[in-house]
Structures are given as structure tokens and as C-alpha cells.
Design an enzyme around this catalytic site. Structure first.
Site, PDB file in Angstrom:
ATOM      1  N   LYS A   1      32.684  21.553  14.664  1.00 53.07           N
ATOM      2  CA  LYS A   1      33.775  22.371  15.017  1.00 53.07           C
ATOM      3  C   LYS A   1      33.765  22.316  16.594  1.00 53.07           C
ATOM      4  O   LYS A   1      34.915  22.441  17.172  1.00 53.07           O
ATOM      5  CB  LYS A   1      33.307  23.971  14.489  1.00 53.07           C
ATOM      6  CG  LYS A   1      33.304  23.861  13.100  1.00 53.07           C
ATOM      7  CD  LYS A   1      32.986  25.532  12.591  1.00 53.07           C
ATOM      8  CE  LYS A   1      31.761  25.704  12.747  1.00 53.07           C
ATOM      9  NZ  LYS A   1      30.577  25.135  12.324  1.00 53.07           N
TER      10      LYS A   1
ATOM     11  N   ARG B   1      34.553  34.278   9.031  1.00 56.65           N
ATOM     12  CA  ARG B   1      33.220  33.801   8.186  1.00 56.65           C
ATOM     13  C   ARG B   1      33.279  34.398   7.018  1.00 56.65           C
ATOM     14  O   ARG B   1      32.376  34.084   6.367  1.00 56.65           O
ATOM     15  CB  ARG B   1      32.217  33.722   9.078  1.00 56.65           C
ATOM     16  CG  ARG B   1      31.635  32.294   9.803  1.00 56.65           C
ATOM     17  CD  ARG B   1      30.558  32.780  10.753  1.00 56.65           C
ATOM     18  NE  ARG B   1      29.562  31.633  10.903  1.00 56.65           N
ATOM     19  CZ  ARG B   1      29.568  30.806  11.867  1.00 56.65           C
ATOM     20  NH1 ARG B   1      30.670  30.708  12.801  1.00 56.65           N
ATOM     21  NH2 ARG B   1      28.889  29.922  11.887  1.00 56.65           N
TER      22      ARG B   1
ATOM     23  N   ARG C   1      20.844  17.697  18.340  1.00 56.30           N
ATOM     24  CA  ARG C   1      22.062  18.199  19.247  1.00 56.30           C
ATOM     25  C   ARG C   1      21.367  18.824  20.618  1.00 56.30           C
ATOM     26  O   ARG C   1      20.360  19.415  20.583  1.00 56.30           O
ATOM     27  CB  ARG C   1      22.771  19.351  18.458  1.00 56.30           C
ATOM     28  CG  ARG C   1      23.624  20.241  19.503  1.00 56.30           C
ATOM     29  CD  ARG C   1      24.630  21.092  18.912  1.00 56.30           C
ATOM     30  NE  ARG C   1      23.832  22.026  17.969  1.00 56.30           N
ATOM     31  CZ  ARG C   1      24.719  22.752  17.308  1.00 56.30           C
ATOM     32  NH1 ARG C   1      26.033  22.631  17.025  1.00 56.30           N
ATOM     33  NH2 ARG C   1      24.177  23.465  16.421  1.00 56.30           N
TER      34      ARG C   1
ATOM     35  N   ARG D   1      19.512  24.567  20.958  1.00 56.64           N
ATOM     36  CA  ARG D   1      19.802  25.949  20.431  1.00 56.64           C
ATOM     37  C   ARG D   1      18.546  26.403  19.663  1.00 56.64           C
ATOM     38  O   ARG D   1      17.963  25.679  18.940  1.00 56.64           O
ATOM     39  CB  ARG D   1      21.063  26.124  19.513  1.00 56.64           C
ATOM     40  CG  ARG D   1      22.039  26.218  20.349  1.00 56.64           C
ATOM     41  CD  ARG D   1      23.462  26.088  19.728  1.00 56.64           C
ATOM     42  NE  ARG D   1      23.623  26.647  18.259  1.00 56.64           N
ATOM     43  CZ  ARG D   1      24.697  26.758  17.663  1.00 56.64           C
ATOM     44  NH1 ARG D   1      25.700  25.954  18.127  1.00 56.64           N
ATOM     45  NH2 ARG D   1      24.592  27.334  16.316  1.00 56.64           N
TER      46      ARG D   1
ATOM     47  N   ARG E   1      21.145  29.002   7.391  1.00 54.12           N
ATOM     48  CA  ARG E   1      22.606  29.143   7.774  1.00 54.12           C
ATOM     49  C   ARG E   1      23.575  28.380   6.788  1.00 54.12           C
ATOM     50  O   ARG E   1      24.788  28.865   6.725  1.00 54.12           O
ATOM     51  CB  ARG E   1      22.953  28.100   9.131  1.00 54.12           C
ATOM     52  CG  ARG E   1      22.358  28.979  10.255  1.00 54.12           C
ATOM     53  CD  ARG E   1      21.799  28.174  11.520  1.00 54.12           C
ATOM     54  NE  ARG E   1      22.929  27.553  12.002  1.00 54.12           N
ATOM     55  CZ  ARG E   1      22.924  26.257  13.093  1.00 54.12           C
ATOM     56  NH1 ARG E   1      21.688  26.213  13.341  1.00 54.12           N
ATOM     57  NH2 ARG E   1      23.805  25.855  13.487  1.00 54.12           N
TER      58      ARG E   1
HETATM   59  P1  AP5 Z   1      29.080  20.668  16.616  1.00 52.84           P
HETATM   60  O1  AP5 Z   1      30.465  20.100  17.216  1.00 52.84           O
HETATM   61  O2  AP5 Z   1      28.128  21.281  17.606  1.00 52.84           O
HETATM   62  O3  AP5 Z   1      28.994  21.277  15.362  1.00 52.84           O
HETATM   63  P2  AP5 Z   1      29.412  22.749  15.007  1.00 52.84           P
HETATM   64  O4  AP5 Z   1      30.382  22.721  13.534  1.00 52.84           O
HETATM   65  O5  AP5 Z   1      30.093  23.506  16.331  1.00 52.84           O
HETATM   66  O6  AP5 Z   1      28.098  23.286  14.674  1.00 52.84           O
HETATM   67  P3  AP5 Z   1      27.384  24.758  14.947  1.00 52.84           P
HETATM   68  O7  AP5 Z   1      25.974  24.686  14.625  1.00 52.84           O
HETATM   69  O8  AP5 Z   1      27.899  25.406  16.087  1.00 52.84           O
HETATM   70  O9  AP5 Z   1      28.117  25.732  13.693  1.00 52.84           O
HETATM   71  P4  AP5 Z   1      27.657  27.030  13.241  1.00 52.84           P
HETATM   72  O10 AP5 Z   1      28.707  27.624  12.680  1.00 52.84           O
HETATM   73  O11 AP5 Z   1      26.175  27.028  12.759  1.00 52.84           O
HETATM   74  O12 AP5 Z   1      27.135  27.686  14.816  1.00 52.84           O
HETATM   75  P5  AP5 Z   1      28.180  29.112  15.470  1.00 52.84           P
HETATM   76  O13 AP5 Z   1      27.456  28.688  16.743  1.00 52.84           O
HETATM   77  O14 AP5 Z   1      29.366  28.911  15.282  1.00 52.84           O
HETATM   78  O15 AP5 Z   1      28.309  19.196  16.478  1.00 52.84           O
HETATM   79  C1  AP5 Z   1      26.891  19.249  15.909  1.00 52.84           C
HETATM   80  C2  AP5 Z   1      26.202  17.900  16.598  1.00 52.84           C
HETATM   81  O16 AP5 Z   1      26.859  16.806  15.808  1.00 52.84           O
HETATM   82  C3  AP5 Z   1      26.467  17.786  17.890  1.00 52.84           C
HETATM   83  O17 AP5 Z   1      25.245  17.109  18.505  1.00 52.84           O
HETATM   84  C4  AP5 Z   1      27.735  16.608  17.853  1.00 52.84           C
HETATM   85  O18 AP5 Z   1      27.338  15.746  18.884  1.00 52.84           O
HETATM   86  C5  AP5 Z   1      27.292  15.829  16.637  1.00 52.84           C
HETATM   87  N1  AP5 Z   1      28.737  15.471  15.862  1.00 52.84           N
HETATM   88  C6  AP5 Z   1      29.978  16.179  16.113  1.00 52.84           C
HETATM   89  N2  AP5 Z   1      30.846  15.412  15.400  1.00 52.84           N
HETATM   90  C7  AP5 Z   1      30.187  14.133  14.989  1.00 52.84           C
HETATM   91  C8  AP5 Z   1      30.738  13.048  14.227  1.00 52.84           C
HETATM   92  N3  AP5 Z   1      32.131  13.008  13.837  1.00 52.84           N
HETATM   93  N4  AP5 Z   1      30.021  12.251  14.077  1.00 52.84           N
HETATM   94  C9  AP5 Z   1      28.669  12.076  14.565  1.00 52.84           C
HETATM   95  N5  AP5 Z   1      28.001  13.244  15.116  1.00 52.84           N
HETATM   96  C10 AP5 Z   1      28.701  14.080  15.441  1.00 52.84           C
HETATM   97  O19 AP5 Z   1      27.149  30.403  14.873  1.00 52.84           O
HETATM   98  C11 AP5 Z   1      26.075  30.432  15.165  1.00 52.84           C
HETATM   99  C12 AP5 Z   1      25.514  31.951  14.511  1.00 52.84           C
HETATM  100  O20 AP5 Z   1      26.353  32.922  15.118  1.00 52.84           O
HETATM  101  C13 AP5 Z   1      25.811  31.977  13.112  1.00 52.84           C
HETATM  102  O21 AP5 Z   1      24.792  31.367  12.248  1.00 52.84           O
HETATM  103  C14 AP5 Z   1      26.152  33.484  12.890  1.00 52.84           C
HETATM  104  O22 AP5 Z   1      24.631  33.930  12.784  1.00 52.84           O
HETATM  105  C15 AP5 Z   1      26.661  33.912  14.187  1.00 52.84           C
HETATM  106  N6  AP5 Z   1      28.208  33.863  13.951  1.00 52.84           N
HETATM  107  C16 AP5 Z   1      29.049  33.007  14.607  1.00 52.84           C
HETATM  108  N7  AP5 Z   1      30.424  33.747  14.175  1.00 52.84           N
HETATM  109  C17 AP5 Z   1      30.072  34.698  13.158  1.00 52.84           C
HETATM  110  C18 AP5 Z   1      31.093  35.351  12.725  1.00 52.84           C
HETATM  111  N8  AP5 Z   1      32.546  35.258  12.724  1.00 52.84           N
HETATM  112  N9  AP5 Z   1      30.478  36.240  11.777  1.00 52.84           N
HETATM  113  C19 AP5 Z   1      29.366  36.741  11.962  1.00 52.84           C
HETATM  114  N10 AP5 Z   1      28.298  36.016  12.610  1.00 52.84           N
HETATM  115  C20 AP5 Z   1      28.725  34.615  13.346  1.00 52.84           C
HETATM  116 MG    MG Z   2      29.663  25.190  17.434  1.00 52.63          MG
END
Ligand code: AP5
Ligand code: MG
Length: 308
Positions: A44, A120, A159, A192, A203
Site C-alpha cells: 500500500k 479498516r 523493510r 518499524r 496484524r
Molecule cells: P509497503 O508498501 O510498506 O507495504 P504496506 O502495505 O504499506 O504495509 P504496512 O505494514 O504499512 O501495512 P499495515 O496496514 O500493516 O500498516 P499501517 O502503517 O497501515 O511494503 C512492504 C515491504 O515490501 C517494503 O519493504 C517494500 O519495499 C516491499 N514491497 C512492496 N511492494 C513490493 C513488491 N511488489 N514486490 C516486492 N517487494 C515489495 O498500520 C499500522 C498500524 O496502525 C495498524 O496495525 C493499526 O494498529 C494502526 N492503524 C492504521 N490504520 C488504522 C485504522 N484505519 N484504524 C485503526 N487502526 C489503524
Molecule cells: Mg504502509
């Protein structure tokens, strides 16, 4: 020169000019309202950077906003959020919605927005619909980055992030030019605190239980598309842009909260349409989901053409 050949040349020139116009149009054809849904590590954040550039819109990542809120070590609220994030749960809806409410009004969101990791839960999805309706805006596309859980461990554990800019790298798949240093600023890269084996499992469980139901929620609204997120970063970007470009032009039925009420009864999704057709009140509660999809599409075309 025979006239047929002249015509052929003219046609070719016209084609060239059309192509040039298309090129120009693509560069200036900006603006979109997008949601990215996907498991942790599905890409994402990586795709957000590219999509916001293509459509000149703002990125609203609730994960990034919440991480910022944890920076103030003296704040009790920040500490509470940090604990939830590190155990892989979801931060409470009230906190998240207030962040969204503030972010959406920023000047950089004037041209549109991309929600990365929001909504979410179904509740957040419903709240967002109300918020957009009150601003007379609508969603163009909900992209689901589909990937099996097994693929995600390597992505998450490798990552690296540049905290202040949000730039993301990967030790193996997208390494920085110099080990552990940001390519632009040369500053130190970090991991992270929720990128651990244990938190990742939590997660993923949260994603399957609480976020995945949103896929049906948006499927009903004709704006959901699924993309194979195991492809290369470039291929995922290409498909995302093709889909958003396509969906932005559609006039398919996109119900508002006042038009649709959704309830779950005995695992059967029952939809009661209240005001799909203004003049009449149609009860569609007995229709199957597939039939309802077709019904909505037909109504949409009739409505767009002014027939009803
Ligand atoms: P990356 O692009 O960073 O993946 P991502 O989908 O953004 O993963 P996140 O870990 O950020 O998602 P998440 O939903 O768990 O975390 P968030 O910060 O939103 O890619 C990952 C890795 O893979 C990178 O190293 C990249 O280089 C590599 N990669 C990417 N694409 C690739 C490809 N095609 N091929 C190979 N490699 C690739 O949320 C964190 C926390 O915040 C949640 O757990 C929750 O506690 C809270 N939170 C966030 N939003 C809410 C909400 N709306 N409501 C309640 N709690 C929330
Ligand atoms: Mg992310």
C-alpha cells in the site's frame, strides 16, 4: 499523389496528433479519490507514492498519522496508540476518524485523496461515506492488493524506513544505495517497531477478521477491484493506474449512505434499497447479491439517461 494515398497520410497524421493529444491529456488528467486495502506488507505504502504523483492528490496514511501521534512520549494518548499498534490491534475508531476529518481538509487534498490503510472496519467505511457525502464527494476506486499471508513475512521483516519522509526500502527487494541510509538525505534508516514476527501474526489476524469484510462492502458499490500484489512493483502500479483511469470515467451506480442500508442476518447479506429510484420505493431485500449487482447496474444506466 493519388488521393487514396493522401487520405492515408492525412489519417496517419491525424492518428499521430490524436496520440499526442492523448499523451497531453494523460499528463494533465489528474484528480481521483482512491482507497487502498491490503494486508500488512501488501504494498500500500509503496504504491501510494506512485499513485499520488500520477493523480496529483494527497496521501492519507492512517498508519503514518498514528505513528506521528506516538512521537510525543509524554502524551498518554500517544502511549495508548503505541501499545495498540505494537500488539497488532486496531486503534479506536474515534481517534482514527478525527485524524481523517482533519486531513481531508488540507489544501493538498483539493484535487483528491488516496487513503492508505483506511478504512479498516465496516464502521469506518460507513463513517467515511457520510463524511464524503457531506462534502459532496465520492470515491472513484477501491484497490485491493491481494496476496497470500505466506509472502508477507519476508517483505515485512526486510523493510527499512526513512522516518521523516516515509520513504520505504527493502533489504532484498529494494535496497538503498548505501546500506541503512536514505538515498535522498543520507540519514539513517530504521525498522518499524511493529515489524516483528509476533506482531505480524496479530496484524494479519486483525486484517482477516476486521478489514476483509470491507471488500464485500465496496464490491456492492461497484468500485472494488482486486490486483495480484505478488507482481513486481511496476506491474502493480501499471494495473492500479489502468483501473483507476477506467473507474473514474464510469457512471456506474455508487450508492450513498442514504440510498442503502446494509444488515447482516444469518450470514446472508440483506440489502434494502430506500431511494435508488426517487419516485418509487423498491424493496430489493429478496434479491441475491449477484442479481442485485445487475439490478443496480441497469438502474444506473436508466438513471444516467434520464429514463427514470
Ligand atoms: P509497503 O508498501 O510498506 O507495504 P504496506 O502495505 O504499506 O504495509 P504496512 O505494514 O504499512 O501495512 P499495515 O496496514 O500493516 O500498516 P499501517 O502503517 O497501515 O511494503 C512492504 C515491504 O515490501 C517494503 O519493504 C517494500 O519495499 C516491499 N514491497 C512492496 N511492494 C513490493 C513488491 N511488489 N514486490 C516486492 N517487494 C515489495 O498500520 C499500522 C498500524 O496502525 C495498524 O496495525 C493499526 O494498529 C494502526 N492503524 C492504521 N490504520 C488504522 C485504522 N484505519 N484504524 C485503526 N487502526 C489503524
Ligand atoms: Mg504502509
Amino acid at each position: 499523389m493519388p488521393s487514396s494515398s493522401m487520405n492515408k497520410n492525412e489519417t496517419n497524421e491525424q492518428k499521430q496528433s490524436l496520440l499526442k493529444n492523448d499523451d497531453k491529456q494523460n499528463k494533465t488528467d489528474t484528480g481521483a479519490n482512491i482507497i487502498l486495502i491490503g494486508a500488512p506488507g501488501s504494498g500500500k505504502g509503496t504504491q501510494s507514492t506512485r499513485l499520488v504523483e500520477r493523480y496529483q492528490i494527497c496521501q492519507i496514511s492512517t498508519g503514518d498519522l498514528l505513528r506521528q501521534a506516538t512521537q510525543d512520549k509524554t502524551s498518554l494518548e500517544g502511549e495508548k496508540i503505541r501499545r495498540v499498534m505494537e500488539t497488532g490491534g486496531l486503534v479506536d475508531d474515534e481517534t482514527v476518524m478525527s485524524l481523517i476529518d482533519k486531513s481531508i481538509n488540507k489544501p493538498e487534498c483539493r484535487n483528491g485523496f488516496l487513503f492508505d490503510g483506511f478504512p479498516r472496519t465496516i464502521y469506518q467505511g460507513e463513517q467515511l461515506e457520510q463524511l464524503l457525502e457531506s462534502r459532496q464527494k465520492r470515491l472513484d476506486a477501491v484497490l485491493e492488493y491481494a496476496i497470500e499471508d505466506d509472502h508477507l513475512k519476508r517483505r515485512i521483516l526486510g523493510r527499512l524506513i526513512h522516518k521523516s519522509s516515509g520513504r520505504t526500502y527493502h533489504e532484498e527487494f529494494n535496497p538503498p544505495k548505501q546500506p541503512m541510509k536514505d538515498d535522498i538525505t543520507g540519514e539513517k534508516l530504521e525498522r518499524r517497531s511493529d515489524d516483528t514476527n509476533e506482531t505480524l501474526s496479530a496484524r494479519l489476524t486483525t486484517y482477516h477478521k476486521q478489514t476483509k469484510p470491507l471488500i464485500d462492502f465496496y464490491r456492492q458499490r461497484n468500485i472494488h477491484r482486486s490486483i495480484d500484489a505478488t507482481q513486481s512493483v511496476n506491474d502493480v502500479s501499471k494495473q492500479s493506474i489502468e483501473i483507476v483511469d477506467y473507474l473514474r470515467k464510469q457512471t456506474t451506480y455508487k450508492p450513498s449512505t442514504s440510498a442503502i442500508r446494509q444488515t447482516e442476518t444469518d450470514d446472508t447479506l440483506t440489502i434494502k434499497s430506500k431511494s435508488i429510484i426517487n419516485q418509487r420505493d423498491v424493496d430489493t431485500s429478496h434479491l441475491s447479491n449477484n442479481f442485485l449487482f445487475i439490478y443496480n447496474a441497469v438502474i444506473s444506466v436508466l438513471r444516467d439517461r434520464g429514463i427514470i
